[in-house]
Write a protein that holds these residues in place. Structure first.
Motif, PDB file in Angstrom:
ATOM      1  N   MET A 286       0.828  -1.202   0.000  1.00  0.00           N
ATOM      2  CA  MET A 286       0.000   0.000   0.000  1.00  0.00           C
ATOM      3  C   MET A 286       0.866   1.256   0.000  1.00  0.00           C
ATOM      4  SD  MET A 286      -2.992  -1.203   2.702  1.00  0.00           S
ATOM      5  CE  MET A 286      -4.070   0.183   2.318  1.00  0.00           C
ATOM      6  N   LYS A 287       0.424   2.269  -0.737  1.00  0.00           N
ATOM      7  CA  LYS A 287       1.117   3.553  -0.816  1.00  0.00           C
ATOM      8  C   LYS A 287       0.644   4.471   0.310  1.00  0.00           C
ATOM      9  CE  LYS A 287       3.114   2.188  -4.574  1.00  0.00           C
ATOM     10  NZ  LYS A 287       4.522   1.745  -4.505  1.00  0.00           N
ATOM     11  N   LEU A 293      -6.238   6.828   3.420  1.00  0.00           N
ATOM     12  CA  LEU A 293      -7.647   6.513   3.204  1.00  0.00           C
ATOM     13  C   LEU A 293      -8.099   5.361   4.091  1.00  0.00           C
ATOM     14  CD1 LEU A 293      -7.809   6.814  -0.702  1.00  0.00           C
ATOM     15  CD2 LEU A 293      -8.819   8.377   0.976  1.00  0.00           C
ATOM     16  N   LEU A 294      -7.234   4.357   4.244  1.00  0.00           N
ATOM     17  CA  LEU A 294      -7.560   3.230   5.115  1.00  0.00           C
ATOM     18  C   LEU A 294      -7.779   3.698   6.545  1.00  0.00           C
ATOM     19  CD1 LEU A 294      -7.758   0.149   5.704  1.00  0.00           C
ATOM     20  CD2 LEU A 294      -5.284   0.196   6.084  1.00  0.00           C
ATOM     21  N   PHE A 295      -6.884   4.541   7.043  1.00  0.00           N
ATOM     22  CA  PHE A 295      -7.016   4.990   8.419  1.00  0.00           C
ATOM     23  C   PHE A 295      -8.138   5.992   8.595  1.00  0.00           C
ATOM     24  CE2 PHE A 295      -3.279   2.606   9.221  1.00  0.00           C
ATOM     25  CZ  PHE A 295      -3.252   2.390  10.598  1.00  0.00           C
ATOM     26  N   SER A 354     -11.544  -1.867   9.354  1.00  0.00           N
ATOM     27  CA  SER A 354     -12.760  -1.128   9.693  1.00  0.00           C
ATOM     28  C   SER A 354     -13.481  -1.775  10.865  1.00  0.00           C
ATOM     29  CB  SER A 354     -13.691  -1.060   8.474  1.00  0.00           C
ATOM     30  OG  SER A 354     -13.064  -0.364   7.406  1.00  0.00           O
ATOM     31  N   ILE A 355     -13.518  -3.098  10.893  1.00  0.00           N
ATOM     32  CA  ILE A 355     -14.125  -3.813  12.025  1.00  0.00           C
ATOM     33  C   ILE A 355     -13.323  -3.557  13.302  1.00  0.00           C
ATOM     34  CG2 ILE A 355     -14.603  -6.102  12.982  1.00  0.00           C
ATOM     35  CD1 ILE A 355     -15.234  -7.021  10.114  1.00  0.00           C
ATOM     36  N   ALA A 356     -11.994  -3.631  13.197  1.00  0.00           N
ATOM     37  CA  ALA A 356     -11.143  -3.375  14.365  1.00  0.00           C
ATOM     38  C   ALA A 356     -11.382  -1.980  14.928  1.00  0.00           C
ATOM     39  CB  ALA A 356      -9.676  -3.555  13.996  1.00  0.00           C
TER      40      ALA A 356
END
Length: 448
Positions: A286-287, A293-295, A354-356
């Protein structure tokens, strides 16, 4: 003895503002950008660096640097807390670590690839200040709300903290992808400018806390330094108090069991938070923009989780809520070790994280609010100093174990399995904590 207010909305706002502010460090520096920059570029990535004739992967160097930083806070935490209580200077003590932490964070902008020693020392300074400041910040919680509202207030502050961290990540994403929206030309900002933005954010948005807690208020416990014995006399007395408090804590079986449980399950949480983006970058490719965006997704679900689970803790009890969080993190850890079992590892990682996030806010804010139910009035900073030991020791062993297994096996996935064991052990101890014994132990500690 001072009487605590039923509710102080001005101080609650200031309390939440500080969570909004220091979450910039927790996200941009610890969780998303600086950690993977340090592990991947500063400390050499998979090729690593040489130390005493041993070749260490960058992720191992990062994990062990976090462990070293926490060790320093563990050694100082209880003494600093007791000293702040004696001199009634919790806000002053917070400022004493907040401002150097802000400066050190801003200076992370100057760390170039390969400067893992000097860059590591600068990060160590920033992290120690961030962690020590949190001791005095957490000790303010009993001053702003009664016991039956602390779960909600703690969850609210933690949730607002996630909003703050998320908003800065949005700013960082704009800096890297669309600087024109900030009135800057293309390429005006690089990744290291994001580190400086975290320091600036932490500085600006912490100011409301200092305004709120330094204004005079009738009947309040003093939070600025008072006229007292000499500093050295108070320091010696604080050391004696810490020793006496430590012995008193060990005699309270229920609290002792909770602290050990917290040490173990929070070990898993801290390891996941500090290494999640390193895993995403090195294992899944991942860049930085993808990690941001993930976080952002994690921050959104964590905001929801912290508010909902904080209310559940007040209504249904802290222990049950924390057990649900521990079970959820155990399952998440096993899934992370086998990421890709459903065919698309990157998509799975988004869902998993996202669940975490839903349980991240609950397990952290719930632990903080529950421990206040044990703390005698007027000794909040001292007891949160001991609580910080559990928090920081947790952040020592998890990264040490993870980094050691990565060095031995070369596999991040295998290292994650050890994290699941921390949750299993912590949950097993949490089952033995009795909620109905908390009031009696608080009374015993008040007499100690």
């Amino acid at each position: 003895m001072a009487t605590r207010p039923a509710l102080d909305r001005g101080r609650i706002a200031g309390f939440c503002a500080y969570d909004f502010a220091d979450s910039a460090f927790a996200t941009t520096i610890l969780a998303v950008l600086f950690n993977q920059y340090f592990a991947g570029q500063v400390a050499g990535g998979a090729q690593g660096v040489e130390l005493f004739g041993l070749r260490l992967p960058g992720a191992t160097v990062w994990a062990w640097l976090v462990a070293l930083s926490m060790s320093i806070v563990v050694a100082l935490g209880p003494f600093l807390g007791a000293l702040a209580d004696r001199r009634r200077g919790r806000i002053a003590a917070l400022a004493l670590f907040w401002l150097p932490g802000v400066v050190a964070t801003f200076l992370l902008r100057t760390v170039d690839p390969g400067e893992w020693v000097s860059g590591g020392l600068l990060f160590l300074c920033a992290f120690v200040c961030y962690s020590a400041a949190s001791i005095f910040y957490n000790s303010l919680l009993p001053e702003i709300a009664p016991a039956e509202r602390r779960g909600r207030i703690s969850g609210l502050a933690w949730g607002i903290g996630y909003v703050g961290g998320a908003l800065l990540l949005v700013v960082n994403l704009v800096m890297l992808r669309r600087p024109d929206l900030l009135g800057a030309p293309a390429g005006a900002f690089d990744l290291r400018d994001c580190f400086a933005s975290a320091g600036l954010w932490w500085f600006l948005f912490a100011l409301p806390l200092f305004f709120a807690f330094t204004r005079p208020r009738a009947g309040a416990v003093a939070l600025l330094p008072r006229a007292t014995a000499s500093f050295w006399a108070d320091a010696v007395a604080s050391i004696r108090e810490v020793r006496a408090t430590g012995r008193a804590l060990l005699r309270q079986r229920n609290l002792r069991t909770f602290f050990l449980a917290y040490l173990l399950y929070n070990d898993g949480v801290q390891t996941i938070v500090s290494l999640a983006s390193v895993f995403g970058a090195q294992e899944l490719g991942m860049k930085p923009e993808q990690l941001i965006l993930l976080f952002l997704a994690i921050q959104a679900t964590a905001f929801i989780g912290s508010l909902v689970l904080g209310q559940i803790a007040d209504r249904r009890g802290h222990r049950g809520m924390l057990l649900v969080c521990v079970v959820a993190f155990t399952l998440v850890s096993f899934w992370a070790a086998g990421i890709g079992i459903f065919g698309n590892a990157l998509r799975e990682y988004w869902i998993l994280c996202s669940i975490a996030g839903l349980f991240l806010g609950g397990i952290q804010s719930g632990s903080r609010s529950w421990v206040t139910h044990w703390i005698p009035e007027g000794r909040e900073a001292e007891y949160f100093g001991f609580f910080s030991i559990m928090t920081r020791v947790a952040a020592i062993f998890g990264p040490l174990v993870f980094g050691g297994l990565l060095l031995a096996t070369g596999s991040m996935r295998a290292s994650i399995l050890a994290v699941a064991l921390f949750f299993v052990a912590g949950g097993s101890l949490l089952l033995r904590v009795r909620s109905d014994a908390v009031a009696a132990e608080r009374a015993a500690l008040s007499r100690a």
